[in-house]
Design an enzyme around this catalytic site. Structure first.
Site, PDB file in Angstrom:
ATOM      1  CD  GLU A 142      -4.545  -4.462   6.176  1.00  0.00           C
ATOM      2  OE1 GLU A 142      -4.985  -3.285   6.208  1.00  0.00           O
ATOM      3  OE2 GLU A 142      -4.548  -5.151   5.156  1.00  0.00           O
ATOM      4  CG  ASN A 159      -6.966   3.845   4.361  1.00  0.00           C
ATOM      5  OD1 ASN A 159      -6.635   4.147   3.223  1.00  0.00           O
ATOM      6  ND2 ASN A 159      -7.251   2.598   4.713  1.00  0.00           N
ATOM      7  CG  ASP A 207      -7.451   0.706  -1.399  1.00  0.00           C
ATOM      8  OD1 ASP A 207      -7.151   1.726  -0.753  1.00  0.00           O
ATOM      9  OD2 ASP A 207      -7.211  -0.443  -0.986  1.00  0.00           O
ATOM     10  CD  GLU A 245      -3.077   0.973   0.369  1.00  0.00           C
ATOM     11  OE1 GLU A 245      -2.403   1.956  -0.009  1.00  0.00           O
ATOM     12  OE2 GLU A 245      -4.314   0.935   0.246  1.00  0.00           O
ATOM     13  CG  ASN A 298      -9.353   3.218   1.006  1.00  0.00           C
ATOM     14  OD1 ASN A 298      -8.181   3.527   0.845  1.00  0.00           O
ATOM     15  ND2 ASN A 298      -9.719   1.997   1.373  1.00  0.00           N
TER      16      ASN A 298
END
Length: 306
Positions: free
Chosen positions: A146, A122, A235, A35, A180
């Site tokens: 996570e 996030n 995302d 990510e 997100n």
């Protein structure tokens, strides 16, 4: 519509955004969930997260190497670079947004709102006025994979703004299921935010929402659902120099024009989580996808900062 093993061209304008001879390269593998890619041109490197393994990795194009930059990383997810060249990160483990200073110390920019702990920041972006905007879904507190399984203290999963002068944290949008990725339009008159709530609720919308901003940089109104993902969930995403959105999806990268029309796709063999433009000329698209880091050269680059 034209397709090959890498590209699906839905609108012919997308053909001008890609390079037919470019191939998708897997630069690194063996992670658990990659990510948060962020490019640092002055360091000629890319930083990205492997969240469950609690590490931030660094990719160097010069020798095609990947090394550990930070471990433990407090389950860091999204990152960005501020206008002074400092790394800003969203940490699930500490439920905070932090900044690494030039002397190596860490500053906590936000970890609570109205006296209650944040959920699990996030993704994060920085506006030209220095304000920091981040999303705060609950992904990092719903299990120990996570982050740390914990009780949610905030009544919403929201989008927040950190004032560049006072450091005050303000809730700017509070009606998301799971906010997100987020990004500004090139002129910063729009804010785009993905809602990935369909990850845990199958009837949820799979879209990016758009908001108009005032000249002072505050939310003015919602333009409405802007772009819909037809495979997987939205995302992380980025906006290119023409205002087109390049968004993660279940089957690769979906590319929308500045009206929200789906114009094309880049096929990736793993579920894409996030992406960013980088490389020495800004025309290399770095893609984090499940266990790997990928890259492909394209015929565009990131929107320049105002």
């Amino acid at each position: 519509m034209a397709t090959n093993s890498l590209y699906e061209i839905i609108d012919t304008r997308f053909a001008d955004k890609i390079l037919g001879s470019a191939r998708l390269e897997e630069l690194h593998g063996g992670c658990r969930w990659t990510e948060g890619p962020v490019w640092f041109a002055d360091h000629d490197c890319l930083y990205f997260s492997d969240i469950p393994n609690e590490q931030v990795l660094r990719y160097l194009p010069a020798d095609n190497s990947v090394s550990t930059f930070l471990r433990p990383s407090q389950f860091a997810n999204g990152h960005t670079r501020d206008r002074e060249g400092r790394l800003i990160s969203c940490e699930h483990g500490t439920r905070s947004v932090t900044r690494i200073e030039t002397d190596g110390s860490t500053t906590v920019l936000a970890d609570q709102f109205e006296g209650r702990r944040l959920n699990s920041p996030n993704d994060v972006i920085v506006k030209s006025d220095g304000s920091i905007w981040f999303t705060d879904p609950s992904y990092g507190i719903i299990s120990d994979y996570e982050g740390y399984a914990s009780a949610q203290e905030q009544p919403v999963q929201g989008v927040y703004r950190v004032d560049p002068d006072s450091g005050e944290v303000t809730l700017v949008v509070g009606d998301f299921l799971q906010p997100n990725g987020l990004a500004f339009s090139p002129d910063e008159r729009r804010l785009y935010v993905a809602d990935s709530g369909a990850s845990h609720r199958t009837d949820a919308a799979r879209h990016i929402r758009a908001f108009s901003l005032t000249p002072e940089g505050m939310i003015e109104s919602e333009i409405g659902p802007f772009a819909v993902i037809d495979a997987g969930i939205p995302d992380g995403f980025r906006v290119d120099a023409d205002g087109w959105i390049w968004c993660s999806a279940g089957d690769g990268v979906h590319v929308f024009d500045d009206t929200g029309k789906l114009c094309g796709k880049i096929r990736v063999p793993q579920t894409v989580s996030n992406l960013t433009f980088g490389g020495r000329r800004g025309n290399r698209l770095f893609i984090t996808a499940t266990t790997s880091l990928y890259a492909v050269y394209v015929n565009t680059r990131a929107a320049p900062r105002p």
